[in-house]
Design an enzyme around this catalytic site. Structure first.
Site, PDB file in Angstrom:
ATOM      1  N   GLN A  90     -49.594   5.096 -79.197  1.00  0.00           N
ATOM      2  CA  GLN A  90     -49.639   4.689 -80.610  1.00  0.00           C
ATOM      3  C   GLN A  90     -51.077   4.355 -81.022  1.00  0.00           C
ATOM      4  O   GLN A  90     -51.788   3.642 -80.323  1.00  0.00           O
ATOM      5  CB  GLN A  90     -48.722   3.471 -80.816  1.00  0.00           C
ATOM      6  CG  GLN A  90     -48.615   2.999 -82.263  1.00  0.00           C
ATOM      7  CD  GLN A  90     -47.877   3.987 -83.167  1.00  0.00           C
ATOM      8  OE1 GLN A  90     -47.090   4.813 -82.704  1.00  0.00           O
ATOM      9  NE2 GLN A  90     -48.136   3.908 -84.461  1.00  0.00           N
ATOM     10  N   ASP A 143     -47.152  14.253 -79.985  1.00  0.00           N
ATOM     11  CA  ASP A 143     -47.914  13.883 -81.177  1.00  0.00           C
ATOM     12  C   ASP A 143     -48.784  15.033 -81.670  1.00  0.00           C
ATOM     13  O   ASP A 143     -49.335  14.974 -82.766  1.00  0.00           O
ATOM     14  CB  ASP A 143     -48.854  12.719 -80.817  1.00  0.00           C
ATOM     15  CG  ASP A 143     -48.504  11.438 -81.534  1.00  0.00           C
ATOM     16  OD1 ASP A 143     -47.747  11.500 -82.515  1.00  0.00           O
ATOM     17  OD2 ASP A 143     -49.000  10.390 -81.103  1.00  0.00           O
ATOM     18  N   LYS A 159     -39.415   4.158 -83.539  1.00  0.00           N
ATOM     19  CA  LYS A 159     -39.373   5.373 -82.721  1.00  0.00           C
ATOM     20  C   LYS A 159     -38.379   5.201 -81.568  1.00  0.00           C
ATOM     21  O   LYS A 159     -37.602   6.107 -81.256  1.00  0.00           O
ATOM     22  CB  LYS A 159     -40.783   5.705 -82.194  1.00  0.00           C
ATOM     23  CG  LYS A 159     -41.726   6.153 -83.312  1.00  0.00           C
ATOM     24  CD  LYS A 159     -43.202   6.241 -82.907  1.00  0.00           C
ATOM     25  CE  LYS A 159     -44.053   6.592 -84.143  1.00  0.00           C
ATOM     26  NZ  LYS A 159     -45.497   6.668 -83.870  1.00  0.00           N
TER      27      LYS A 159
HETATM   28  N1  GUN Z   1     -50.318   5.794 -85.902  1.00  0.00           N
HETATM   29  C1  GUN Z   1     -49.958   6.116 -87.157  1.00  0.00           C
HETATM   30  N2  GUN Z   1     -49.296   7.290 -87.176  1.00  0.00           N
HETATM   31  C2  GUN Z   1     -49.244   7.720 -85.898  1.00  0.00           C
HETATM   32  C3  GUN Z   1     -48.700   8.881 -85.277  1.00  0.00           C
HETATM   33  O1  GUN Z   1     -48.125   9.782 -85.914  1.00  0.00           O
HETATM   34  N3  GUN Z   1     -48.869   8.966 -83.937  1.00  0.00           N
HETATM   35  C4  GUN Z   1     -49.510   8.011 -83.232  1.00  0.00           C
HETATM   36  N4  GUN Z   1     -49.624   8.168 -81.911  1.00  0.00           N
HETATM   37  N5  GUN Z   1     -50.032   6.926 -83.767  1.00  0.00           N
HETATM   38  C5  GUN Z   1     -49.896   6.785 -85.100  1.00  0.00           C
END
Ligand code: GUN
Length: 284
Positions: free
Chosen positions: A98, A121, A54
């Site tokens: 995350q 998100d 990311k």
């Molecule tokens: N863990 C796995 N996929 C995601 C996501 O799309 N966002 C977040 N914050 N954590 C994740």
């Protein structure tokens, strides 16, 4: 019939190019770049790989990335304080905590503390509520990415039978809402669903997000269906999806591979959400 294999990398590259152009325009207009703050708690290796991806993707499109890494032992109160600080920081357009968080932390409650305007998100109660009500808001990244992939093969959604396997807050529930907004007839399946095969075989659009390698076999797939594989499991032989790809591709009209299908879309949509959040905060 052998299915069209949907190229998630190519669709994601197109979205990222659009975001890069939008970011350049934003910088020219406002004199600063959009910013994404990621919060990675502890040192789970899989999460560290995702967050690094990311951060890298932000740099590629000109978004500032702010990297926060509290220790695995951080208290809920301290994490809440960090989120509050990021909510108040004008350089931060989007905040991403995350998941999963360590067991002593409540992931739903803590992600819910992100300011709705910065919820890139799409996981806060406000974002989920706006989606459920069909109102504008930031949408969760992976389901948004799946909609883009469906659009890339001109999948007819209106009136289509769409089946989503999985009911998580992160994916299954928002996916169902997005499909409903496109006027699909949506069924959400889960671990207690009776006769999953019988439900799946009705689907024009079949979306699997379970995390069980090759669970969806060819007999579950209606000939000519579009099959989207959101599952990803690391086996010794490599990364494997929820769909038995080799068999299902002989029956489906279109199918996403793993890797290279849905995965690249999640980050592309995160970048787009960060730009959208920055624009909304700047009043454009
Ligand atoms: N863990 C796995 N996929 C995601 C996501 O799309 N966002 C977040 N914050 N954590 C994740």
């Amino acid at each position: 019939m052998s299915a069209t294999v949907i190229d998630g990398k190519a669709v994601a590259a197109r979205v990222r190019e659009e975001v890069a152009l939008g970011v350049a325009e934003f910088v020219a207009t406002h004199g600063y770049a959009p910013g994404l703050a990621t919060v990675l708690v502890g040192d789970d290796p899989a999460s560290a790989v995702y967050v690094a991806g990311k951060q890298r993707a932000c740099a590629e499109v000109g978004i500032n990335a702010f990297d926060h890494r509290p220790s695995a032992a951080v208290s809920g109160a301290d994490l809440a304080a960090l989120i509050a600080e990021l909510n108040d920081d004008p350089a931060v357009s989007g905040v991403l905590v995350q998941l999963p968080l360590p067991d002593h932390l409540d992931g739903t409650a803590l992600t819910g503390l992100v300011a709705a305007a910065k919820d890139v998100d799409g996981l806060t109660p406000v974002s989920a509520g706006l989606l459920a009500l069909g109102r504008d808001g930031l949408r969760p990244c992976t389901p948004s990415g799946v909609l883009e992939l469906l659009a890339s093969v001109q999948a007819p959604l209106e009136g289509a039978e769409a089946v989503v396997i999985g009911r998580s807050n992160l994916f299954g529930k928002p996916m169902a809402q997005l499909l409903l907004a496109e006027n699909a007839t949506v069924t959400v399946c889960h671990s207690r669903t009776r006769d999953l095969a019988a439900v799946c075989v009705r689907a024009d659009i079949l979306i699997a997000a379970v995390g069980r390698p090759r669970m969806v076999v060819a007999e579950w797939v209606k000939p000519g269906a579009i099959v989207i594989d959101v599952g990803i499991t690391r086996l010794e032989s490599g990364l494997v999806g929820d769909v038995d790809f080799d068999a299902v591709r002989e029956r489906a009209a279109a199918i996403t591979p793993v890797p290279g299908g849905v995965g690249p879309m999640t980050i592309a949509c995160l970048l787009r959400n960060t730009l959208l959040a920055a624009r909304a905060q700047a009043g454009v």
